[in-house]
Design an enzyme around this catalytic site. Structure first.
Site, PDB file in Angstrom:
ATOM      1  N   ARG A 296       0.852  -1.171   0.000  1.00 12.97           N
ATOM      2  CA  ARG A 296       0.000   0.000   0.000  1.00 12.97           C
ATOM      3  C   ARG A 296       0.893   1.227   0.000  1.00 12.97           C
ATOM      4  NH1 ARG A 296      -3.902   1.915   5.012  1.00 12.97           N
ATOM      5  NH2 ARG A 296      -2.070   3.098   5.614  1.00 12.97           N
TER       6      ARG A 296
ATOM      7  N   TYR B 163      -3.580  11.121   7.403  1.00  8.52           N
ATOM      8  CA  TYR B 163      -3.663   9.690   7.673  1.00  8.52           C
ATOM      9  C   TYR B 163      -2.578   8.884   6.947  1.00  8.52           C
ATOM     10  CZ  TYR B 163      -4.894   4.865   7.158  1.00  8.52           C
ATOM     11  OH  TYR B 163      -4.807   3.506   7.148  1.00  8.52           O
TER      12      TYR B 163
ATOM     13  N   ASP C 223      -5.315   3.560   0.201  1.00 12.11           N
ATOM     14  CA  ASP C 223      -6.460   3.697   1.109  1.00 12.11           C
ATOM     15  C   ASP C 223      -6.958   5.140   1.101  1.00 12.11           C
ATOM     16  OD1 ASP C 223      -8.295   3.541   3.164  1.00 12.11           O
ATOM     17  OD2 ASP C 223      -6.967   2.482   4.553  1.00 12.11           O
TER      18      ASP C 223
ATOM     19  N   HIS D  70      -9.481   6.091   2.921  1.00  8.62           N
ATOM     20  CA  HIS D  70      -9.915   6.304   4.309  1.00  8.62           C
ATOM     21  C   HIS D  70     -11.185   7.139   4.425  1.00  8.62           C
ATOM     22  CE1 HIS D  70      -8.584   5.767   8.595  1.00  8.62           C
ATOM     23  NE2 HIS D  70      -8.179   4.660   8.018  1.00  8.62           N
TER      24      HIS D  70
ATOM     25  N   GLU E 252      -9.032   1.506  -1.592  1.00 11.61           N
ATOM     26  CA  GLU E 252      -9.777   1.118  -0.394  1.00 11.61           C
ATOM     27  C   GLU E 252     -10.588   2.279   0.179  1.00 11.61           C
ATOM     28  OE1 GLU E 252      -7.106  -0.360   2.569  1.00 11.61           O
ATOM     29  OE2 GLU E 252      -8.523  -0.058   4.206  1.00 11.61           O
TER      30      GLU E 252
ATOM     31  N   GLU F 249     -13.501  -2.381   6.491  1.00 17.57           N
ATOM     32  CA  GLU F 249     -12.781  -2.563   7.763  1.00 17.57           C
ATOM     33  C   GLU F 249     -13.580  -2.077   8.963  1.00 17.57           C
ATOM     34  OE1 GLU F 249      -9.204  -0.279   6.900  1.00 17.57           O
ATOM     35  OE2 GLU F 249      -9.807   1.222   8.351  1.00 17.57           O
TER      36      GLU F 249
ATOM     37  N   ARG G  87     -13.006  -6.134   3.318  1.00 21.14           N
ATOM     38  CA  ARG G  87     -11.906  -5.700   4.189  1.00 21.14           C
ATOM     39  C   ARG G  87     -12.053  -6.087   5.655  1.00 21.14           C
ATOM     40  NH1 ARG G  87      -7.368  -4.703   4.368  1.00 21.14           N
ATOM     41  NH2 ARG G  87      -7.209  -2.614   5.232  1.00 21.14           N
TER      42      ARG G  87
ATOM     43  N   GLU H  24      -3.641  -8.044   4.633  1.00 20.95           N
ATOM     44  CA  GLU H  24      -2.843  -6.909   5.105  1.00 20.95           C
ATOM     45  C   GLU H  24      -1.982  -7.382   6.281  1.00 20.95           C
ATOM     46  OE1 GLU H  24      -5.126  -3.780   6.920  1.00 20.95           O
ATOM     47  OE2 GLU H  24      -3.647  -2.261   6.422  1.00 20.95           O
TER      48      GLU H  24
ATOM     49  N   TRP I 102     -12.408  10.841   9.011  1.00 17.33           N
ATOM     50  CA  TRP I 102     -10.980  10.524   9.161  1.00 17.33           C
ATOM     51  C   TRP I 102     -10.692   9.176   8.522  1.00 17.33           C
ATOM     52  CZ3 TRP I 102      -7.976   6.752  11.705  1.00 17.33           C
ATOM     53  CH2 TRP I 102      -6.581   7.015  11.672  1.00 17.33           C
TER      54      TRP I 102
HETATM   55  O1  EZ4 Z   1      -7.113   3.308  10.274  1.00 16.69           O
HETATM   56  O2  EZ4 Z   1      -6.713   0.149  11.900  1.00 16.69           O
HETATM   57  O3  EZ4 Z   1      -6.329  -0.025   6.165  1.00 16.69           O
HETATM   58  N1  EZ4 Z   1      -6.064   0.252   7.273  1.00 16.69           N
HETATM   59  C1  EZ4 Z   1      -6.570   1.231   8.009  1.00 16.69           C
HETATM   60  C2  EZ4 Z   1      -6.104   1.292   9.436  1.00 16.69           C
HETATM   61  C3  EZ4 Z   1      -7.135   1.917  10.364  1.00 16.69           C
HETATM   62  C4  EZ4 Z   1      -6.861   1.531  11.795  1.00 16.69           C
HETATM   63  C5  EZ4 Z   1      -7.959   2.019  12.733  1.00 16.69           C
HETATM   64  O4  EZ4 Z   1      -7.818   1.435  13.979  1.00 16.69           O
HETATM   65  O5  EZ4 Z   1      -7.349   2.008   7.514  1.00 16.69           O
HETATM   66  O6  EZ4 Z   1      -4.878   1.965   9.475  1.00 16.69           O
HETATM   67 CO    CO Z   2      -8.113   1.095   5.698  1.00 13.24          CO
END
Ligand code: EZ4
Ligand code: CO
Length: 412
Positions: free
Chosen positions: A147, A159, A220, A222, A246, A272, A293, A349, A412
């Site tokens: 990643r 992030y 990602d 996010h 992602e 996730e 995920r 992952e 976030w």
């Molecule tokens: O932000 O596990 O893909 N991975 C992620 C992680 C999450 C954290 C949150 O606890 O997005 O880094």
């Molecule tokens: Co993620």
């Protein structure tokens, strides 16, 4: 195999972990991961006050029945706290069943469908030279896919960017962008989606030019984009052949993904923060994603995530289980047993835990030449050193959050 003890152990070697330990009258011991990053003690209370008393006297062999009893019997279903608590119980019971049978859990799930699990790591940097260094470092660590997260000009803290290089060689430092010890209040980061959308394609262009066409690359988002912004990014990344993009949108609105899909062939991975098959119902049925995920730890354990993945398999959707350092080695082992056994495994992952965490949780899973294997010890193959765990009491820690330039709180 009657359950006569259910203990909850909280430890914070490199970060906080919640472990449930179940003991039977025959002396079998099973452990399960119930770690919910930033909200750990909610799961501890749920387990201690509401679950442990219900387990005593139950037959540890009846995994499915206990799962249904905890899920349906609570009346209040789903949600991250409930499903992490049920996951901890489910994992501990699979661990016990494996030990009682003298078999690794993947054998009980149908045996191995492959010889190892391809795993991706996390390369990141504020600038292109830092990203190249991080990719090279991960290639040296044996990763065959990774990643890429990048800083964005004009944004100070965002992030997924490690704040220090891993010169010490300890993964706890390499992956300190979501550390255990942030103090009592969450750190504030910045966000600007337009600046991000302009910058990210230039990063992937540079990485492809430097490292060639073969290396599988992931990214990602996010949960930061609107559907049309996600469509824009997916489209602009098509020339760089991503393995997946992602969490492009906050996907609790499942139908938002229809719009993204109409515009881009970049594969999508989501889930996730999902907890049950119901969170996936529409996006799997309409084939709006390519990878699931969920972590075993956050989705009701091996029993429930296997059902999600079997459903996904009918639509050629594969696993891409979450494996950050906030999933404990117990949760990681559970993911590996499940991933080895199912047919529709995609990728795992794998952010390696730090030395202190590894001293608390003794692991028998292996990492060889880019592939993980859960090992062949009976059960899950991870043991908890309670004395070592006792050296690291819980410390309050939060995930960061985001504000836009005008002060608005953003995803976030
Ligand atoms: O932000 O596990 O893909 N991975 C992620 C992680 C999450 C954290 C949150 O606890 O997005 O880094
Ligand atoms: Co993620």
């Amino acid at each position: 195999m009657i359950i006569d003890k259910a203990e909850i152990i909280v430890t914070s070697p490199d970060r906080n972990f919640v472990t449930l330990r179940i003991t039977t009258d025959e002396g079998h011991v099973g452990i399960g991961d119930g770690t919910l990053n930033g909200r750990e003690l909610a799961v501890v209370a749920y387990l201690k006050e509401h679950v442990a008393p219900l387990l005593l006297g139950k037959d540890a062999g009846r995994i499915e029945d206990i799962w249904q009893y905890l899920y349906r019997g609570a009346y209040w279903r789903r949600g991250p706290v409930t499903m992490a608590a049920i996951a901890a119980v489910d994992m501990a019971l699979w661990d016990i069943k494996g030990k009682a049978a003298g078999m690794p859990v993947y054998q009980l799930l149908g045996g191995a469908s492959r010889s190892g699990l391809m795993a991706y790591g996390h390369a990141s940097g504020k600038t292109m030279p830092e990203i190249f260094d991080s990719v090279n470092e991960h290639l040296e660590l044996g990763y065959k896919s990774m990643r890429i997260q990048s800083g964005v000009p004009g944004l100070n803290a965002i992030y997924g960017i490690a704040s220090q290089s891993a010169d010490t060689g300890d993964s706890a430092v390499r992956y300190d962008h979501e550390p255990a010890r942030r103090g009592a209040l969450p750190a504030q980061e910045d966000w600007d989606t337009r600046a991000y959308l302009r910058h990210i394609p230039t990063v992937f262009e540079a990485v492809r030019n430097e490292f060639g066409p073969e290396l599988p690359l992931l990214h990602d988002g996010h949960h930061r984009m609107t559907p049309i912004q996600a469509a824009q990014l997916g489209k602009s990344l098509e020339p760089y052949d991503l393995f997946w993009l992602e969490d492009c949108t906050p996907a609790e609105n499942q139908e938002a993904l229809r719009l993204v899909r109409q515009h881009t062939t970049t594969p999508l991975a989501i889930g996730e923060i999902f907890n049950t098959v119901w969170d996936y119902q529409q996006i799997i049925r309409e084939q709006l994603i390519d990878y699931v995920r969920s972590a075993v730890t956050h989705t009701g354990g091996i029993s429930h995530l296997k059902k999600v993945l079997d459903y996904a398999a009918q639509y050629q959707i594969k696993s891409g289980m979450h494996g950050p350092t906030d999933v404990s080695p117990v949760g990681m082992a559970a993911a590996m047993h499940l991933g080895l056994s199912i047919h529709n495994f995609g990728i795992q992952e794998y952010m390696q835990h730090g030395a202190k965490t590894n001293a608390v949780f003794h692991q028998t899973y292996t990492w060889n030449d880019g592939y993980l294997h859960p090992g062949d010890e009976p059960g899950l193959g991870v043991t908890l050193d309670v004395d070592e765990a006792g050296k690291y009491p819980y410390e309050q820690a939060y995930l960061p959050f985001n504000r836009l330039a005008d002060g608005t709180v953003h995803d976030w």
